[in-house]
Design a protein around this motif. Structure first.
Motif, PDB file in Angstrom:
ATOM      1  N   ALA A 143       0.807  -1.224   0.000  1.00  0.00           N
ATOM      2  CA  ALA A 143       0.000   0.000   0.000  1.00  0.00           C
ATOM      3  C   ALA A 143       0.842   1.277   0.000  1.00  0.00           C
ATOM      4  N   ASP A 144       2.161   1.170   0.035  1.00  0.00           N
ATOM      5  CA  ASP A 144       3.040   2.336   0.135  1.00  0.00           C
ATOM      6  C   ASP A 144       3.357   2.900  -1.255  1.00  0.00           C
ATOM      7  N   TRP A 145       2.328   3.459  -1.911  1.00  0.00           N
ATOM      8  CA  TRP A 145       2.486   4.037  -3.243  1.00  0.00           C
ATOM      9  C   TRP A 145       1.472   5.160  -3.408  1.00  0.00           C
ATOM     10  N   ARG A 146       1.662   5.941  -4.487  1.00  0.00           N
ATOM     11  CA  ARG A 146       0.764   7.062  -4.784  1.00  0.00           C
ATOM     12  C   ARG A 146       0.694   7.238  -6.300  1.00  0.00           C
ATOM     13  N   PRO A 147      -0.360   7.876  -6.807  1.00  0.00           N
ATOM     14  CA  PRO A 147      -0.407   8.183  -8.242  1.00  0.00           C
ATOM     15  C   PRO A 147       0.608   9.283  -8.566  1.00  0.00           C
ATOM     16  N   GLY A 148       1.260   9.152  -9.711  1.00  0.00           N
ATOM     17  CA  GLY A 148       2.252  10.133 -10.123  1.00  0.00           C
ATOM     18  C   GLY A 148       1.915  10.730 -11.469  1.00  0.00           C
ATOM     19  N   PRO A 149       2.885  11.391 -12.101  1.00  0.00           N
ATOM     20  CA  PRO A 149       2.662  11.966 -13.430  1.00  0.00           C
ATOM     21  C   PRO A 149       2.203  10.899 -14.422  1.00  0.00           C
ATOM     22  N   TYR A 150       1.337  11.297 -15.324  1.00  0.00           N
ATOM     23  CA  TYR A 150       0.798  10.402 -16.360  1.00  0.00           C
ATOM     24  C   TYR A 150       0.050   9.212 -15.757  1.00  0.00           C
ATOM     25  N   GLU A 151      -0.431   9.381 -14.508  1.00  0.00           N
ATOM     26  CA  GLU A 151      -1.162   8.344 -13.770  1.00  0.00           C
ATOM     27  C   GLU A 151      -0.313   7.122 -13.447  1.00  0.00           C
ATOM     28  N   VAL A 152       1.005   7.235 -13.550  1.00  0.00           N
ATOM     29  CA  VAL A 152       1.912   6.130 -13.246  1.00  0.00           C
ATOM     30  C   VAL A 152       1.944   5.930 -11.727  1.00  0.00           C
ATOM     31  N   PRO A 153       1.726   4.694 -11.254  1.00  0.00           N
ATOM     32  CA  PRO A 153       1.850   4.438  -9.817  1.00  0.00           C
ATOM     33  C   PRO A 153       3.307   4.566  -9.389  1.00  0.00           C
ATOM     34  N   LEU A 154       3.544   5.346  -8.331  1.00  0.00           N
ATOM     35  CA  LEU A 154       4.905   5.562  -7.829  1.00  0.00           C
ATOM     36  C   LEU A 154       5.035   4.973  -6.438  1.00  0.00           C
ATOM     37  N   LEU A 155       6.036   4.125  -6.248  1.00  0.00           N
ATOM     38  CA  LEU A 155       6.308   3.585  -4.930  1.00  0.00           C
ATOM     39  C   LEU A 155       6.958   4.668  -4.084  1.00  0.00           C
ATOM     40  N   ASN A 156       6.611   4.691  -2.803  1.00  0.00           N
ATOM     41  CA  ASN A 156       7.242   5.627  -1.882  1.00  0.00           C
ATOM     42  C   ASN A 156       8.568   5.040  -1.409  1.00  0.00           C
ATOM     43  N   SER A 157       9.566   5.856  -1.273  1.00  0.00           N
ATOM     44  CA  SER A 157      10.851   5.523  -0.650  1.00  0.00           C
ATOM     45  C   SER A 157      11.820   4.629  -1.413  1.00  0.00           C
ATOM     46  N   PRO A 158      11.801   4.572  -2.747  1.00  0.00           N
ATOM     47  CA  PRO A 158      12.903   3.847  -3.408  1.00  0.00           C
ATOM     48  C   PRO A 158      14.165   4.705  -3.292  1.00  0.00           C
ATOM     49  N   ILE A 159      15.327   4.125  -3.576  1.00  0.00           N
ATOM     50  CA  ILE A 159      16.541   4.948  -3.524  1.00  0.00           C
ATOM     51  C   ILE A 159      16.661   5.824  -4.763  1.00  0.00           C
ATOM     52  N   ALA A 160      15.977   5.443  -5.844  1.00  0.00           N
ATOM     53  CA  ALA A 160      15.923   6.247  -7.059  1.00  0.00           C
ATOM     54  C   ALA A 160      14.686   5.820  -7.848  1.00  0.00           C
ATOM     55  N   SER A 161      14.130   6.760  -8.577  1.00  0.00           N
ATOM     56  CA  SER A 161      12.985   6.414  -9.424  1.00  0.00           C
ATOM     57  C   SER A 161      12.950   7.353 -10.616  1.00  0.00           C
ATOM     58  N   LEU A 162      12.298   6.864 -11.658  1.00  0.00           N
ATOM     59  CA  LEU A 162      12.078   7.713 -12.826  1.00  0.00           C
ATOM     60  C   LEU A 162      10.726   7.384 -13.436  1.00  0.00           C
ATOM     61  N   VAL A 163      10.197   8.354 -14.131  1.00  0.00           N
ATOM     62  CA  VAL A 163       8.986   8.176 -14.930  1.00  0.00           C
ATOM     63  C   VAL A 163       9.399   8.459 -16.363  1.00  0.00           C
TER      64      VAL A 163
END
Length: 162
Positions: free
Chosen positions: A97-117
């Protein structure tokens, strides 16, 4: 001594390579996500990365249509997220459950060490998999956490050499 390869021997050989653990996500109804150890950088001009996905994966139908995806590099303490997104037959986003909607409706996980869309630039069939090329559009990193690795069928972390 070298020996002829079959799928089992090939898999055992490739388990000798340590790989960064990434979770790839895509919007959909429901959204999809999967654990990948095939993530790699491709180009700086344009900014391209890639990952591979088996066409028999339950994530493939959504990924085959996705215009944008998220790639999350996990840190050494995120074994459970890696396991959840590697588990078949579950609602991975309900289980994590530790995620949120991001740009372009892409699901983003909270707290990775790095992420990209990024925008899916190309899908290239390769055997029973598809290589997905992604043009990175947005990203962030923490810069001070050790990555989660996958090696010999187990999760591991980087330890500095003495």
């Amino acid at each position: 001594m070298t020996m002829p390869l079959n799928p089992e021997t090939f898999r055992a050989l490739l388990r000798q390579q340590a790989a960064t653990v990434a979770v790839v996500t895509a919007p959909g109804a429901p959204p999809v996500g999967f654990t990948a150890t095939s993530f790699t950088s491709v180009s700086l001009r344009p900014l391209l990365v890639s990952f591979c996905l088996n066409r028999s994966s339950s994530s493939w139908p959504t990924m085959a249509q996705a215009e944008h995806v998220g790639v999350h590099l996990l840190g050494e303490g995120q074994h459970e997220a890696a396991r959840t997104f590697a588990t078949s037959g579950i609602d991975r986003f309900a289980a994590h459950a530790d995620w949120r909607p991001g740009p372009y409706e892409v699901p983003l996980l909270n707290s990775p060490i790095a992420s990209l869309v990024g925008r899916v630039a190309e899908r290239i069939p390769a055997g029973d998999h598809v290589i997905v090329l992604v043009e990175a559009l947005r990203g962030q990193h923490t810069g001070d956490s050790a990555p989660l690795l996958y090696h010999k069928g187990q999760y591991a972390a980087v330890r500095p050499s003495p």
